[in-house]
Design a protein around this motif. Sequence first.
Motif, PDB file in Angstrom:
ATOM      1  N   GLY A   1      50.936  38.452  32.393  1.00 40.38           N
ATOM      2  CA  GLY A   1      49.615  38.004  31.946  1.00 40.38           C
ATOM      3  C   GLY A   1      48.543  38.968  32.422  1.00 40.38           C
ATOM      4  N   LEU A   2      47.581  39.218  31.541  1.00 32.72           N
ATOM      5  CA  LEU A   2      46.436  40.055  31.929  1.00 32.72           C
ATOM      6  C   LEU A   2      45.233  39.119  31.928  1.00 32.72           C
TER       7      LEU A   2
ATOM      8  N   ALA B   1      43.877  42.147  41.364  1.00 37.59           N
ATOM      9  CA  ALA B   1      45.076  41.604  42.002  1.00 37.59           C
ATOM     10  C   ALA B   1      46.245  41.740  41.046  1.00 37.59           C
ATOM     11  N   GLU B   2      47.427  41.745  41.621  1.00 37.55           N
ATOM     12  CA  GLU B   2      48.621  41.924  40.819  1.00 37.55           C
ATOM     13  C   GLU B   2      49.703  41.121  41.505  1.00 37.55           C
TER      14      GLU B   2
ATOM     15  N   GLU C   1      46.367  28.852  30.676  1.00 43.29           N
ATOM     16  CA  GLU C   1      47.010  29.359  29.468  1.00 43.29           C
ATOM     17  C   GLU C   1      48.062  30.414  29.854  1.00 43.29           C
ATOM     18  N   VAL C   2      47.678  31.274  30.772  1.00 40.36           N
ATOM     19  CA  VAL C   2      48.599  32.318  31.227  1.00 40.36           C
ATOM     20  C   VAL C   2      49.743  31.689  32.028  1.00 40.36           C
ATOM     21  N   GLU C   3      49.398  30.691  32.818  1.00 39.95           N
ATOM     22  CA  GLU C   3      50.429  30.028  33.635  1.00 39.95           C
ATOM     23  C   GLU C   3      51.525  29.395  32.798  1.00 39.95           C
TER      24      GLU C   3
ATOM     25  N   ILE D   1      51.087  38.100  36.899  1.00 40.71           N
ATOM     26  CA  ILE D   1      49.789  38.423  36.308  1.00 40.71           C
ATOM     27  C   ILE D   1      49.123  39.654  36.933  1.00 40.71           C
ATOM     28  N   LEU D   2      48.269  40.230  36.110  1.00 41.70           N
ATOM     29  CA  LEU D   2      47.354  41.271  36.586  1.00 41.70           C
ATOM     30  C   LEU D   2      45.962  40.667  36.434  1.00 41.70           C
ATOM     31  N   VAL D   3      45.146  40.764  37.461  1.00 47.13           N
ATOM     32  CA  VAL D   3      43.795  40.204  37.371  1.00 47.13           C
ATOM     33  C   VAL D   3      42.795  41.346  37.250  1.00 47.13           C
ATOM     34  N   LEU D   4      42.000  41.288  36.196  1.00 44.95           N
ATOM     35  CA  LEU D   4      41.055  42.359  35.902  1.00 44.95           C
ATOM     36  C   LEU D   4      39.640  41.798  35.920  1.00 44.95           C
TER      37      LEU D   4
END
Lengths: 307, 281
Positions: free
Chosen positions: A32-33, A212-213, A194-196, A202-205
């Motif tokens: 997930g991004l 975070a990754e 939704e990503v969960e 996940i990658l957090v942008l």
Amino acid sequence: MAVIEIQNLSKWYDMVLGVSDITARIEPGVTGLLGPNGAGKSTLMKLLTGQMKADTGHAAIGGIPVWNRIALYEIVGFCPDMEKFYERLTGHEFLTYMARLHGLPKKAARETAFEGMCRLGLEDAVDKRIGAYSKGMRQRLKFAQAILHDPPVLLLDEPLQGMDPLGRMQCVEMIREFGRRGKTVLVSSHILHEVEEMTHRILVLNHGQLLAEGDVHEIRELIEEQPRHVRIQTPKRRELSNILVAFPEVQTISFEEDPEELTVQTLSPDAFFQRLPALVLEQHIPITQIATLDDNLESVFEYLVKP
Amino acid sequence: MMDLRARVVYPLTALVTVNTRMSLMSRKVLFPAVIVSFPLLLVLIFRLIFAIWGPPSNDPADQDPYTMYSVLCVSLYLQFVVPLAALLKGMTTFYEEIEEGTLMFLRLRPVPRVLIITGKFLAYVVTVSLLLIISLWSSYAILSSIPGSDMFWGDLKILLKDTWILCLGLAAYGAVMMLVGTYFKRSILMGIFLLFVWDAWAAYIPGSAHKFTIKHYLQSIFPHQRESRGVQGIIDALLSQNTPSSMTVSVITLLLVVAACIALTTLAFQFKDLSGAPEGD
């Protein structure tokens, strides 16, 4: 082994930052991004699909550099975050056109397109012009064109946005299935749950930077460690604040400009919300409105970027 | 063989057929269609007048259907309809994909960029040529129906020659306009300058400037020539550089112009960042 490799990737739009110095390795399965609007997710997707040239850095998918290599599109399917289509074509004509561009003869392309429409539940809209499609149907069609050639790598930019509940369910299940089959799927969203539903990786942008990754649960725990803010509206503001000060879970109380409003900062929102109704009844303090201020993802990202 | 079909033939056929269909269904085709139909409208009006009131002039030379057809071809189709249709339709051949945000669907397919540009360009040529052929052939047929004319069968070869030369003109002008539309921000002004200033007046510049116009090569091979009378005739005779090029040179030059413009547009497609900033992110 990483299928998508991103190294120090940066992109600027004149003076505006798109993405900055992103380095990541994405392996088979669903990733997930995650990021709020304007975080740089679509920019990263455009860079990875070679629609845009990076100012610095390098990215490759399956060992193929992403900029200016048509071989890339044999292995990548992309679902964009935009609403543009050939409005005068029917959904089936559009998918047939796309399939023929992948080198299929007309008959095979028509069959593949029909299968694609059925797969996304669009069989009733085969002969309908795209111009007459609802937002949800257009979203499904975008998804259908991305998976039409059964690519091993899928880049999906907000694929569930605007979809009806049934469509969302089908798409989430499809994305999970792609992951189980060993495809590499990078799916962007600004909605955490939704990503969960699709993945735990996940990658957090945010603000164009990779914050975070890792595992979504770790990120959630990190979020849950952060204080939450609750705004309460009551005509007895002072009385309520005197009582709340004694709550162990309450960290601070601040008064707002509105004489009937106060904001409570708490580390345990669940405990706070359990205790509050009893207090209202016992002390006869009327509460006209309660609002939690941190439920949106943007505030979560704010916590993450705090030093 | 299979590989060549999958990589070239199927995608190119799809690009030409789908884009031709989309062009013909689009409202944007209306304006070029009106431009292309203008000479036909004039012919229809003339034929109606002829049918109701008889010949408009007593001079037999003015009533000769072939002479009228010739004037129509040189003064309207070659100098007005073909450049203007190319300006209106050719300029948007590739740029409309950028403007309408659909370029991405083409860009994300494993198709050589030159094939995409060629396919879209051929679709433009087919679309506008269809409109032109309907107009030109109808004009020819209507003029042939004037009593006493033996033009219909007698000059059919000329009609066919006119048709392919005008279509070649549409291709050459359209290719230049496609390039202009892709590279220049104020493309319409640039297009007007190239077509109606440079192309129309370069022949009056001393030296070989006229050889850098499409008009020169088209006129060199066109079966009908414009006759300038009066003052215009004297000016043309004194100032215009009008030594025609041979058929081979003209056709090859025009085809080279088309090829060069396709190649340069492909370069823009390949290396220029045409995506812009994302809307949502």
